[in-house]
Design an enzyme around this catalytic site. Sequence first.
Site, PDB file in Angstrom:
ATOM      1  N   GLU A   1       6.020   3.686   2.603  1.00 45.19           N
ATOM      2  CA  GLU A   1       4.720   3.636   1.918  1.00 45.19           C
ATOM      3  C   GLU A   1       4.895   3.225   0.466  1.00 45.19           C
ATOM      4  O   GLU A   1       5.777   3.731  -0.233  1.00 45.19           O
ATOM      5  CB  GLU A   1       4.066   5.019   1.994  1.00 45.19           C
TER       6      GLU A   1
ATOM      7  N   ASP B   1       5.847  -2.199  -0.005  1.00 45.03           N
ATOM      8  CA  ASP B   1       5.697  -3.632   0.343  1.00 45.03           C
ATOM      9  C   ASP B   1       5.623  -4.537  -0.875  1.00 45.03           C
ATOM     10  O   ASP B   1       6.191  -5.622  -0.882  1.00 45.03           O
ATOM     11  CB  ASP B   1       4.543  -3.874   1.337  1.00 45.03           C
TER      12      ASP B   1
ATOM     13  N   GLY C   1     -12.525   2.849   4.141  1.00 45.93           N
ATOM     14  CA  GLY C   1     -12.065   3.879   3.210  1.00 45.93           C
ATOM     15  C   GLY C   1     -11.158   4.900   3.885  1.00 45.93           C
ATOM     16  O   GLY C   1     -10.810   5.906   3.282  1.00 45.93           O
TER      17      GLY C   1
ATOM     18  N   ASP D   1      -0.527  -4.957   5.419  1.00 51.38           N
ATOM     19  CA  ASP D   1      -1.732  -4.797   6.233  1.00 51.38           C
ATOM     20  C   ASP D   1      -2.092  -6.077   6.988  1.00 51.38           C
ATOM     21  O   ASP D   1      -2.444  -6.049   8.165  1.00 51.38           O
ATOM     22  CB  ASP D   1      -2.910  -4.366   5.349  1.00 51.38           C
TER      23      ASP D   1
HETATM   24  C1  GLA Z   1      -2.489  -0.504   0.769  1.00 50.03           C
HETATM   25  C2  GLA Z   1      -2.032  -1.935   0.501  1.00 50.03           C
HETATM   26  C3  GLA Z   1      -0.719  -2.231   1.201  1.00 50.03           C
HETATM   27  C4  GLA Z   1       0.332  -1.161   0.870  1.00 50.03           C
HETATM   28  C5  GLA Z   1      -0.245   0.242   1.084  1.00 50.03           C
HETATM   29  C6  GLA Z   1       0.709   1.324   0.652  1.00 50.03           C
HETATM   30  O1  GLA Z   1      -2.797  -0.345   2.117  1.00 50.03           O
HETATM   31  O2  GLA Z   1      -3.003  -2.859   0.948  1.00 50.03           O
HETATM   32  O3  GLA Z   1      -0.257  -3.509   0.831  1.00 50.03           O
HETATM   33  O4  GLA Z   1       0.820  -1.305  -0.437  1.00 50.03           O
HETATM   34  O5  GLA Z   1      -1.469   0.416   0.395  1.00 50.03           O
HETATM   35  O6  GLA Z   1       1.849   1.333   1.425  1.00 50.03           O
END
Ligand code: GLA
Length: 385
Positions: free
Chosen positions: A35, A38, A124, A172
């Site tokens: 987490e 990225d 959200g 994502d």
């Molecule tokens: C959001 C961002 C992702 C990633 C997550 C945390 O979802 O869109 O790119 O950074 O937070 O892991």
Amino acid sequence: MVSASSLVAAFYKQFPGAPAPAVYRAPGRVNLIGEHTDYSFGFVLPIALELACFTAAAPADGGMLRAFSVNLGQAREIAVADLAEARPARDWSDYVFGVAQQLVRAGYPVAGCNMLIHSTVPTGGGLSSSAALEVSTALALLDGGAIDKLELAKLCQRAEREFVGMPCGIMDQYISVFGRRGAAVKIDCRSLECEYAVLPEGVEIVAVNTMVKHELGSSAYRERVRECGEAVGVVQRHRREVTSLRDVGRAELDVWRSEMDPVVFRRAAHVTSEDERVEAFMEASRRGDRAEMGRLFVASHRSLQHDYQVSCEELDFLVDTAIGVPGVYGARMTGGGFGGCTVNLVEQEALAGFETSVGAAYRDRYGITPQFYRSKPAAGASRIG
Ligand code: GLA
């Protein structure tokens, strides 16, 4: 469930006389571990969900892009000719028109189009409703035209970064495109290659929604991106080849600790240790070591809670409650944080008890009923009708 035929029927109602639409599906995701790594080009391990954004689309005369959101009952439109200079409206349509703008910039032919959008990914909720919207509308706007899958993910990420203004990483959009039924996807966010991983039998993935989203989220996200950059700057004084925290091990970080602002050090400590946890989780999963997988989940959460500071009271409560329930291997926040969901690894037989006791405890404490999503790894985006 949203079916292609129900979407087509709703489409004709919204756009009477339009030609037959094509229907696309792009999934949301839940990230298992890795987490806030990225955008430092590290490792992540998400699964794509059955929850998805569905778009029915057909060409339209007159050079207008029209989008109708079933969830919100709202229509938005823009002339194709205005896309190049379009500015964000600060609502859901930014994801749609931002993607259209990127398609134009990348030289794809974008023509007038009517789109009806219906998403089952909660907004959200930290399950990536925005990437699902971006990817499904990008496919719809391409109208069956060919695009490389990686190019599609990168283009949608650019829409979010450049149009929406959120400096997100690639996770994502990548998982929405590359998700695979039955497997988690370990993504190397630098090489953009991935590896598919099947979790041991009997381990269920459950996302639990706090049903809250604190305002702080996007400003804190930007701040974390900046802090990671600051940490890289310190390491670069000694190792010029380092371009992101991906290049730094957790142990090495201690060497430069005295030169770092203490807060920046803690941010970097999270990212570097989290990258290592992704690999450890993969190994534990290969061995079928459920206890270790769970332990790594909790270690990830504590690191996000104390060092990265992107959790919130409701997420911490859900994690602390979950790990006290028999049959729960581990729990952690998932996604950007400041609300949204936790992800839990639960023994199959313990599922019902888990949902009852966590649900009751959360209701007692906050007066809110949390949503549970039993999550099986689902397929990535495609045309479904
Ligand atoms: C959001 C961002 C992702 C990633 C997550 C945390 O979802 O869109 O790119 O950074 O937070 O892991």
